[in-house]
Every structure is written in C-alpha cells, then in structure tokens.
Design a protein around this motif. Structure first.
Motif, mmCIF file in Angstrom:
data_model
loop_
_atom_site.group_PDB
_atom_site.id
_atom_site.type_symbol
_atom_site.label_atom_id
_atom_site.label_comp_id
_atom_site.label_asym_id
_atom_site.label_seq_id
_atom_site.Cartn_x
_atom_site.Cartn_y
_atom_site.Cartn_z
ATOM 1 N N GLU A 73 -3.823 66.093 -34.675
ATOM 2 C CA GLU A 73 -3.817 65.130 -33.776
ATOM 3 C C GLU A 73 -5.265 65.147 -32.784
ATOM 4 O OE1 GLU A 73 -1.149 64.000 -29.663
ATOM 5 O OE2 GLU A 73 -0.552 65.657 -30.850
ATOM 6 N N PHE A 74 -5.704 66.266 -32.569
ATOM 7 C CA PHE A 74 -7.002 66.052 -31.837
ATOM 8 C C PHE A 74 -8.110 65.609 -32.703
ATOM 9 C CE2 PHE A 74 -10.878 68.316 -30.346
ATOM 10 C CZ PHE A 74 -10.734 67.742 -29.253
ATOM 11 N N PRO B 102 -13.805 63.430 -31.092
ATOM 12 C CA PRO B 102 -12.613 63.491 -32.115
ATOM 13 C C PRO B 102 -11.508 62.572 -31.587
ATOM 14 C CG PRO B 102 -12.871 65.507 -31.036
ATOM 15 C CD PRO B 102 -14.034 64.824 -30.807
ATOM 16 N N GLN B 103 -11.499 62.420 -30.267
ATOM 17 C CA GLN B 103 -10.751 61.557 -29.568
ATOM 18 C C GLN B 103 -11.360 60.597 -28.348
ATOM 19 O OE1 GLN B 103 -7.368 63.742 -27.908
ATOM 20 N NE2 GLN B 103 -6.119 63.727 -29.804
ATOM 21 N N SER B 104 -11.252 59.510 -28.433
ATOM 22 C CA SER B 104 -11.892 58.780 -27.213
ATOM 23 C C SER B 104 -11.223 57.815 -26.616
ATOM 24 C CB SER B 104 -13.319 58.143 -27.832
ATOM 25 O OG SER B 104 -14.030 57.409 -26.824
ATOM 26 N N LYS C 38 -10.291 59.655 -39.195
ATOM 27 C CA LYS C 38 -10.617 59.140 -37.945
ATOM 28 C C LYS C 38 -10.846 57.589 -37.977
ATOM 29 C CE LYS C 38 -13.753 60.838 -35.429
ATOM 30 N NZ LYS C 38 -14.814 61.725 -34.867
ATOM 31 N N GLU D 176 -16.407 59.399 -23.351
ATOM 32 C CA GLU D 176 -16.112 58.297 -24.191
ATOM 33 C C GLU D 176 -17.314 58.363 -25.185
ATOM 34 O OE1 GLU D 176 -14.882 54.413 -22.731
ATOM 35 O OE2 GLU D 176 -13.928 55.158 -21.191
ATOM 36 N N ASN E 259 -7.745 66.599 -23.147
ATOM 37 C CA ASN E 259 -6.444 65.838 -23.642
ATOM 38 C C ASN E 259 -5.216 66.771 -23.892
ATOM 39 O OD1 ASN E 259 -8.013 63.713 -23.338
ATOM 40 N ND2 ASN E 259 -7.793 62.966 -25.724
ATOM 41 N N GLY F 291 -7.696 63.284 -34.773
ATOM 42 C CA GLY F 291 -7.256 61.772 -35.212
ATOM 43 C C GLY F 291 -6.963 61.598 -36.714
ATOM 44 N N MET G 261 -11.812 61.092 -23.869
ATOM 45 C CA MET G 261 -11.071 62.347 -23.833
ATOM 46 C C MET G 261 -11.307 62.600 -22.297
ATOM 47 S SD MET G 261 -12.642 65.844 -25.538
ATOM 48 C CE MET G 261 -12.171 65.157 -27.198
#
Length: 709
Positions: free
Chosen positions: A383-384, A321-323, A393, A316, A352, A386, A325
């Motif tokens: 998507e990865f 890029p994503q959190s 993002k 996190e 993810n 965001g 993950m």
C-alpha cells in the motif's frame, strides 16, 4: 505674553549657544591623526580617511567621516581589506566639554570587507594577527605626547590623550563581504548586509535587527531577523529573547522560499520555547513543514536538550511512493557536545499509514557510529509503494522509456552507487508486529543488521509466515564494485498454496513446505541479479498436491487409447496428491536444474529431473511415474497391468501455461518386457526348469527392439 516668550526663547538660545560653542571650541579633525595612528598600531595596515571630519546636526549631533579605506597588504587582488563610503558617529554634547567622547551610535554606509587567501595559503587578515602579537610583545614605549610638534591647540597629539571614548551602538547599511579562497577555489559573497543596534547599555535589553543576501558558487541565500539581548558587565553572562529568523535558499536543484526559526527566550540552564517552519522545494519534492520544541542549553554549552521535538510535514512529489505524504514526528533529543554524542528517543513517527517508535544513539566522528532500535505495529509495504492499484506505481517509474515515435526502449541499467556505505558504522534492530510485502503476510518480524565501512550484514531475520516460520541472514559487500552478496534462508512448516496465491496468484502447489536456500550473487543491476544468482535450494513438501494435472487420469486415458478401449468421458479432478515431495534445485545464471526430485503417494512413485529458466520463465522437465497402487483412488478403474511400469511424462513450455506429454512408446516397451518375462516364468513352471538363459534373454530383447524401433 512676555514671560511666555522668555520661557521659550531662553532654552532655544541655550541650545544655539551650545552648538556655536561646540563648533568654535571643538575641532573634530583633531581625532583624525589619532584614529589613523591607532589603526596602524592595532592592525599594522594603513588607514586612509579622505577629507575632513565634520560635525553633523541632523537627525542627531555627531561626527561625519567621509570615504575611509583600510589598505590590504601587498600581493592581494583587491586594494582594500575594508572600506566605507561614510561613517557617522553620534555623540553626546555635554560630555564633550569635559573631554569625554560618548558615542551614541556609529553609522556605517557602504561598508565593504574583503577576506582573501592566496594559493600558498597566505591570508590578508594575517596582518591583523601579526600586528596584535607585536603589540603585546613590544617593549619600547610610545613616544611622549610632549615630543610631538605643538603648533596649535588643534594639534591632536597633545590633546588626544586627554579624551576618553565610549561606544554605545552600531548601524550598518548597504554593506558587503567577500571571502575569496584561491587555494580551495571557492568564493563567498555577502551583499545588502544591514545591522541596526538600538540603545545599548550593560544589564539592559537591546534590540538588534539584521539582514543579508549572499552567493556561494551556484547557491543563493538570504537572511533577515531580529532579537533582543542583554549583556552583563564584563560580558560574563548574556540572554536573548524575541528571536526571529527568516531565511531563503536556492541552487539548481533546491528552492527553499522560507526557513523560519523563532525563540521566545534564550537563557542558559532554562527551558526556551522554539518554533520553526520550512517551505519550499528540494529535488522536485515540495515541502511544507512546521514544528516546535523546548530548547535547553547549559551554561558551559556542553549539553543541548530538545524536549518535545515535534513537526508536521506535507510532502508532494513523483519521487515519493505516495504523494502527498503526511509525516509527523514526536521525540526527545539530547546532544552532549563534550562527547559528540546524540541520543534520540522516538516516541512516534508516522508517514501516512506507517507508524514507528524507538530510540537511536549517534556518536560523531570521522565515521559516525549509529545504534538504534525501531518498532512498528503494522507495515503494509504494498500500500505504501502504491502496488495495490494495478501492481505498479501510478507515477510510472518502470524500466522502459517511450520515444517520440511511440517505441519503447529499455532503460539503461547502472550499478547503484554504494560508496556511502563506506562512511557508515550502523547497527540496529527492527521489530514489526505485522508486515506485508509483495502481498506476502508476515507476523512478529524481527531483524538485526549492521553496516560497517562498506559491508552490510543481516545478522538475523525471523518471522511467522503462513502458519510456519522463516529465518534468514545475509551479507552485502560494497567495498568493491560491483557488489557481492550472500543469502541463507530457511522456511519451516509454511502452507505453500496460500503463500503462492498471495504472492504469485498461482495455486498449482499445495502442502506444508520446508525450504533451505544458500545463494550468492554479484552485481545489483536488476538483470544482473537474475543472471548472476547461484546456489542451492532444498525443497521438502509434505501432505500436498500438484494442481492442474491428474497423473492417474492421464495414464488411464492414454493407455485406453492404445488398447482401443472406450474412453470414460467423465473428467476427474485435475489434481495429483502426494505425501512427500523433495528436490534439490541448483541455480546458476538463470537456470534451475534438479536431478533428484521425488514424489510419493499411496498410488504413485514419481522421480523427476530437468531444468527451468526463471529469466525466460520456461521449463523442460521429465517426470518418471510408477503405478504402485489402485487407480480407483483417483476416480478410475484399476489397471493392474501397469503396475511397476515406469511412465515418463514430459513437462515443457512457459510457466503460465505448461504442456504435459505422456511418452507412451517407452511404456509399451516396458509392458512388452513385463509380459514376456511373465510368459517365460509360466513356461518355466510348466517345464519344471529354467530356460531363461543369456541367449534367450538376448533374443527377447532383440524382439522388443524390433517392435519399438
């Protein structure tokens, strides 16, 4: 009752008698000179034992030594290399009567060890090495015990040689270690060092516990653990089991609360079960990881195998890029220490929705050599990253920062640090079945690239793209800053409109596109990439259309206005078909210039030239249109009188909302010229001779100039 009393009293009296005999017959101070003498012989340093050596009877029988110091050589900052507040040596009583000192355990409390390196490279432990060398090469025998003074039975010189000493275990508490290197300017401190060793004997399992805390500049760490070990006689073989380690680490950017490692067993040439976990925060990234593996090490310690290496991690942080993950790994790892070679078989790696498999080989050296092959069934980069939610993002890592007053200031751009590329020798292949980036959809992506001592090269890139294909290569030279780069790209048979709709939400152009690019640039700052990009782009589109403008209708409408004719209120389709569209685009510092754009259709022949700026995103372009067919095909009436007349159309303004303007003054001039030429041709036919000599042509030109100037 009397018998019971005698049964209890006799052992008690025996024990008391033995203790009295021990105190009266054995004086522990007889070992003191022997210890000091042996320390000097073995280390070359002075050993100081303050006070007498006394007996201890609780909690076990043993010898207690007071404060003891091993002096440092001259010239070092600390007086002692080693010191201890107290030493307790537990002994077995019965063997003492046979002059055998069997040590059950040595207890050291408050021990401190200092290792120091001076600016000239001299170390205080060099004295120990010199003493050992001198000991092995010394030819002069030790003085005989009989030559020493023999005043009493307590004199240890004569008696000490008759004793044999065996050591069983050690307990250390409240110890400290300091490693000071003045030459390198580093300092390492260990404190609260503790070690506890249970009963020890060869070929038997022994339990050990240990703990320590430490500091290294701004780094702080702590470790504690336990294990059981078995040591064979001659120390030729050993085994470990029930190994548990729990560590922590922190510095200004990192705080690892727990780093745990556990091994059920550890034996050479056997499979050992390993588990581990990591929990903490690194660079504002929260990490919670657990994993396992099967560890095998050969007896020569030449090969380490970690089969079934697995971990699951939850990450996190705003930098991701994503959190959160979720990352998971399943692989096999082999490390050949003799060849410094590591082989990784990656069965599955997920982050993810992303999934990878492949293999890698690493050969360690001054510059590690890395070779790999990686495959993914599907990567949706949008998507990865965001980018499917509003295009940016949610964390807001844009290029503008907000001040307290609410005003936005541009984020300062800096050249990225690519110095790490100079320390790499990497070469590999990547295959992706389906790939999406910037909403562009690709299939069967294959890429090969390398990084070698500061030069990164995309040697090959191929992919299917919108019923066509793309191939590319590129090179980035980071040996000097700013970096330079080159790109060669070829697109063949791509359906342009669906690509533009997906990538730029723009449907202005249709057709099958072929594009060849050859570009170079300098600097990787975002603005500099646009400003310094230069090269050539060849465009060749077939069987398409330009949407948003109906050139035929524009000609018809404006021509009707000039002639004063009634306009057709019915608006046709805003679209201009073409059978071929070609152009050579030259890029230089944000400008796109072309002088050879051509477009062909059954109705029109179009030539164009002008420029656009992709930094400002504006355009200033002139299209010269010639009518070669019937306008009926575009939904209007035939205008035969405009055939072979070149009609200029100016396109200007922003890319999002371009303005189209028909330059009809030039059209009327051409029309007048055509009409006069036709009139002269008819007059020639009537007179039967040509009158269109040079003077006549000059007169016609002057007449036309007078009308339109």
């Amino acid at each position: 009752m009397k018998k019971l009393f005698l049964f209890i009293a006799i052992p008690v009296v025996a024990v008391i008698g033995a203790l009295l005999a021990l105190v009266l017959l054995v004086n522990p101070n007889q070992f003191k000179p022997l210890i000091v003498e042996q320390a000097k012989a073995q280390t070359g340093l002075d050993l100081v034992i303050e006070g007498d050596i006394g007996w201890q009877f609780f909690p076990a029988i043993g010898l207690e030594i007071g404060k003891t110091e091993l002096r440092n050589p001259e010239g070092f900052s600390k007086p002692n290399m080693f010191k201890v507040d107290s030493v307790v040596v537990e002994v077995s009583v019965t063997p003492l009567l046979s002059k055998q000192l069997e040590v059950g355990n040595i207890v050291l409390d408050g021990a401190e060890f200092s290792m120091e390196t001076l600016k000239d490279g001299t170390k205080n432990i060099d004295a120990l090495t010199k003493a050992q060398s001198a000991q092995t090469t010394e030819d002069t025998p030790q003085p005989a015990a009989s030559e020493a003074p023999a005043q009493t039975t307590e004199d240890s010189s004569a008696k000490g040689e008759e004793w044999s000493i065996n050591l069983a275990g050690v307990t250390i508490s409240n110890a400290a270690v300091e490693v000071l290197d003045k030459q390198a300017g580093t300092s390492l401190k260990l404190y609260d060092v503790a070690l506890s060793l249970s009963e020890f004997a060869f070929d038997r399992w022994t339990h050990v516990e240990f703990a320590a805390k430490g500091e290294n500049n701004q780094q702080k760490f702590a470790t504690q653990g336990e294990a059981e070990f078995r040591l064979a006689k001659g120390m030729a073989d050993y085994a470990l089991r029930n190994i548990k380690l729990d560590n922590s680490f922190s510095d200004p950017a990192t705080k690892m609360d727990s780093i745990k490692l556990a091994l059920d067993t550890f034996e050479f040439d056997k499979v050992n079960a390993l588990t581990y976990s990591v929990k903490g925060q690194a660079a504002e990234l929260a990490i919670d990881m657990t994993g396992s593996a099967s560890l095998t090490v050969d007896k020569a310690i030449s090969k380490v195998v970690m089969g079934g290496l697995n971990f699951e991690a939850n990450l996190e942080g705003n930098s991701l890029p994503q959190s959160p993950m979720k990352v998971a790994l399943n692989s096999d790892l082999t490390f050949d220490l003799t060849k410094s070679h590591l082989a990784l078989a990656l069965k599955k790696l997920t982050a993810n929705a992303l999934e990878f498999d492949g293999k890698a080989d690493v050969t360690l050296g001054d510059i590690p050599k890395v070779r790999f092959s990686l495959h993914s069934p599907n990567i949706d980069l949008d998507e990865f990253l965001g980018l499917n939610q509003g295009g940016e993002k949610a964390s807001g890592s844009g290029e503008a920062s907000t001040t307290k007053g609410g005003e936005q200031t541009a984020k300062e751009e800096v050249e990225p640090d690519l110095s790490a590329l100079k320390t790499l020798d990497v070469k590999g292949d990547i295959t992706i079945d389906k790939f999406k980036a910037n909403n562009a959809k690709m299939q069967n992506v294959k890429a090969s690239f390398s990084v070698n001592r500061g030069v990164a090269e995309l040697t090959s890139f191929t992919s299917n793209l919108y019923q066509g294909s793309i191939s590319a290569s590129g090179k980035l030279d980071a040996r000097k800053s700013p970096a330079t780069y080159s790109i060669v790209n070829r697109v063949q048979g791509v359906l342009v409109q669906p690509l533009l709709i997906d990538v730029a939400q723009n449907d202005k152009l249709e057709g099958t596109g072929n594009i060849d690019m050859n570009l170079v640039g300098r600097s990787l700052k975002p603005s500099a990439i646009q400003e310094n990009l230069a090269g050539t782009v060849l465009v060749n589109f077939a069987d398409g259309a330009v949407n948003g403008i109906n050139v035929a209708q524009m000609i018809r409408t404006n021509y009707a206005k000039i002639k004063g004719q009634k306009l057709d209120d019915k608006e046709g389709v805003q679209k201009t078909d073409f059978s071929a569209l070609k152009a050579t685009l030259k890029l230089d510092k944000g400008n796109i210039v072309t002088n050879d754009m051509t477009m062909q259709s059954p109705l029109l022949r179009i030539r164009g030239k002008g420029k656009a700026n992709y930094i400002k995103q504006d355009v200033d372009f002139t299209v010269s249109t010639s009518v070669v067919g019937s306008l009926e095909g575009q939904g209007g009436k035939d205008i035969d009188e405009l055939r072979d007349v070149t009609i200029p159309i100016n396109v200007s303004g922003s890319w999002d909302d371009p303005k189209f303007k028909l330059v009809f003054d030039d059209v009327l001039k051409q029309k007048a010229e055509k009409e006069l030429e036709r009139g002269l041709e008819k007059l020639d036919e009537k007179l039967g001779e040509k009158i269109k000599d040079e003077k006549t042509k000059e007169a016609v030109d002057n007449l036309i100039k007078g009308l339109f100037n």
